[in-house]
Design an enzyme around this catalytic site. Sequence first.
Site, short mmCIF file in Angstrom:
data_model
loop_
_atom_site.label_atom_id
_atom_site.label_comp_id
_atom_site.label_asym_id
_atom_site.label_seq_id
_atom_site.Cartn_x
_atom_site.Cartn_y
_atom_site.Cartn_z
N TYR A 145 -27.13 5.17 -40.31
CA TYR A 145 -26.90 4.63 -38.99
C TYR A 145 -25.42 4.56 -38.67
O TYR A 145 -24.58 4.77 -39.54
CB TYR A 145 -27.55 3.25 -38.85
CG TYR A 145 -26.83 2.10 -39.53
CD1 TYR A 145 -26.80 1.97 -40.90
CD2 TYR A 145 -26.17 1.12 -38.78
CE1 TYR A 145 -26.13 0.91 -41.52
CE2 TYR A 145 -25.51 0.06 -39.38
CZ TYR A 145 -25.50 -0.04 -40.75
OH TYR A 145 -24.84 -1.08 -41.35
N ARG A 157 -18.20 10.24 -39.74
CA ARG A 157 -18.82 9.51 -40.86
C ARG A 157 -20.33 9.75 -40.89
O ARG A 157 -20.93 9.87 -41.96
CB ARG A 157 -18.52 8.01 -40.76
CG ARG A 157 -19.05 7.25 -41.97
CD ARG A 157 -18.61 5.81 -41.99
NE ARG A 157 -19.12 5.07 -40.84
CZ ARG A 157 -18.74 3.85 -40.51
NH1 ARG A 157 -17.84 3.21 -41.25
NH2 ARG A 157 -19.23 3.24 -39.45
N ARG A 190 -47.01 9.14 -47.94
CA ARG A 190 -45.88 8.53 -48.64
C ARG A 190 -45.68 9.22 -49.98
O ARG A 190 -46.64 9.40 -50.73
CB ARG A 190 -46.16 7.04 -48.87
CG ARG A 190 -45.08 6.32 -49.66
CD ARG A 190 -45.40 4.84 -49.79
NE ARG A 190 -44.34 4.10 -50.48
CZ ARG A 190 -44.27 3.91 -51.79
NH1 ARG A 190 -45.21 4.40 -52.59
NH2 ARG A 190 -43.27 3.23 -52.32
N LYS A 221 -23.61 5.22 -45.21
CA LYS A 221 -24.02 4.13 -44.32
C LYS A 221 -25.53 4.18 -44.12
O LYS A 221 -26.03 4.65 -43.09
CB LYS A 221 -23.26 4.23 -42.99
CG LYS A 221 -23.31 2.95 -42.17
CD LYS A 221 -22.26 3.01 -41.08
CE LYS A 221 -22.41 1.91 -40.06
NZ LYS A 221 -22.23 0.56 -40.58
N GLU A 231 -16.16 -5.98 -50.30
CA GLU A 231 -16.06 -6.07 -48.84
C GLU A 231 -16.96 -7.19 -48.35
O GLU A 231 -17.64 -7.84 -49.13
CB GLU A 231 -16.44 -4.72 -48.20
CG GLU A 231 -17.83 -4.25 -48.58
CD GLU A 231 -18.15 -2.82 -48.13
OE1 GLU A 231 -17.61 -2.36 -47.12
OE2 GLU A 231 -18.97 -2.19 -48.82
N LEU A 279 -17.89 0.75 -47.86
CA LEU A 279 -18.03 1.62 -46.70
C LEU A 279 -16.64 1.94 -46.16
O LEU A 279 -15.78 1.05 -46.08
CB LEU A 279 -18.85 0.94 -45.60
CG LEU A 279 -19.17 1.89 -44.46
CD1 LEU A 279 -20.25 2.88 -44.85
CD2 LEU A 279 -19.58 1.15 -43.21
N1 PMP Z 1 -18.48 -2.47 -44.66
C1 PMP Z 1 -19.80 -2.63 -44.46
C2 PMP Z 1 -20.66 -2.96 -45.63
C3 PMP Z 1 -20.34 -2.52 -43.17
O1 PMP Z 1 -21.66 -2.67 -42.97
C4 PMP Z 1 -19.46 -2.24 -42.08
C5 PMP Z 1 -19.98 -2.15 -40.66
N2 PMP Z 1 -21.12 -1.42 -40.51
C6 PMP Z 1 -18.10 -2.08 -42.34
C7 PMP Z 1 -17.64 -2.20 -43.64
C8 PMP Z 1 -17.13 -1.78 -41.22
O2 PMP Z 1 -17.22 -0.46 -40.81
P1 PMP Z 1 -16.83 -0.04 -39.31
O3 PMP Z 1 -15.42 -0.49 -39.11
O4 PMP Z 1 -16.95 1.43 -39.31
O5 PMP Z 1 -17.80 -0.74 -38.42
#
Ligand code: PMP
Length: 285
Positions: free
Chosen positions: A32, A51, A100, A149, A181, A205
């Site tokens: 996503y 991305r 499945r 993601k 994070e 991410l």
């Molecule tokens: N880390 C994680 C785990 C996230 O889910 C997100 C947002 N989806 C981010 C960092 C930030 O990424 P972005 O700046 O691309 O929204």
Amino acid sequence: MRTVYLNGDYLPETEAKVSIFDRGFLMADGVYEVTSVLDGKLIDFAGHAVRLERSLSELDMRSPISMDDLLEVHRELVRLNEIEEGMVYLQITRGAPNDRDFAYPPAETEPTIVLFTQNKPGLANSPAALKGMKVISIPDARWGRRDIKTVQLLYPSMGKMMAKAAGCDDAWMVEDGAVTEGTSNNAYIVKGNTIITRQLSNDILHGITRAAVLRFAKEAQMKVEERAFTIAEAQEADEAFITSASTFVMPVVEIDGTALGDGTPGPVAARLREIYLEESRKTAV
Ligand code: PMP
């Protein structure tokens, strides 16, 4: 009622239906993106598209749409739903085979693509940015490919609930003693004129907002150190903040019950938020 996009069609939200065999539903086999909208325009669409293509390719998933057409779908949904400030959510899954199975379905299986808008008037002027967030630390119990993601978001959801239960706003995840994070954002601390945030790897991410904010920070003569930091180091920092597409730059004022500085948002986070909003509005499409 919202108009959403499903597999080539613009539909009222109640009429958009996905198969019970969809791999996104059964296996979290999907990726996503969330792109924010300011002044009715998309912020950093190109970064999100790059991305997305990388996430798809890491999972051997094909895209059902070209990135040019994807931009048009984003724009059309923003127009149809009259979004001035908010977000566009996009999800692509490996599609719906007729049963499945752990093995991927045949390559010709049509991926599922869904987009919908979220209307958030006042997103840029969020009162939370003036108040700052309180975070707790929790172990990072996610899988090892956090650079992709995926829609596999149960642990981040659990983390948010743990934070809520503790009377806080979010959780910073910790692995081998260092912060990876936030549950849905990248994490930073500030010491003097230096911004410290974890280096890119499969452990986090690669935030699109992170890339932009670090670029703006360097342009504003701030020092950037990309390295791991501990909760103890963060608690002694001058400031802390997070970044994400939907929150931009958001100050953190408390970590595990310890107030940072005087417990109010610091000047560096405020300045970076201002620069980020200003600069990204200029390049919005
Ligand atoms: N880390 C994680 C785990 C996230 O889910 C997100 C947002 N989806 C981010 C960092 C930030 O990424 P972005 O700046 O691309 O929204």
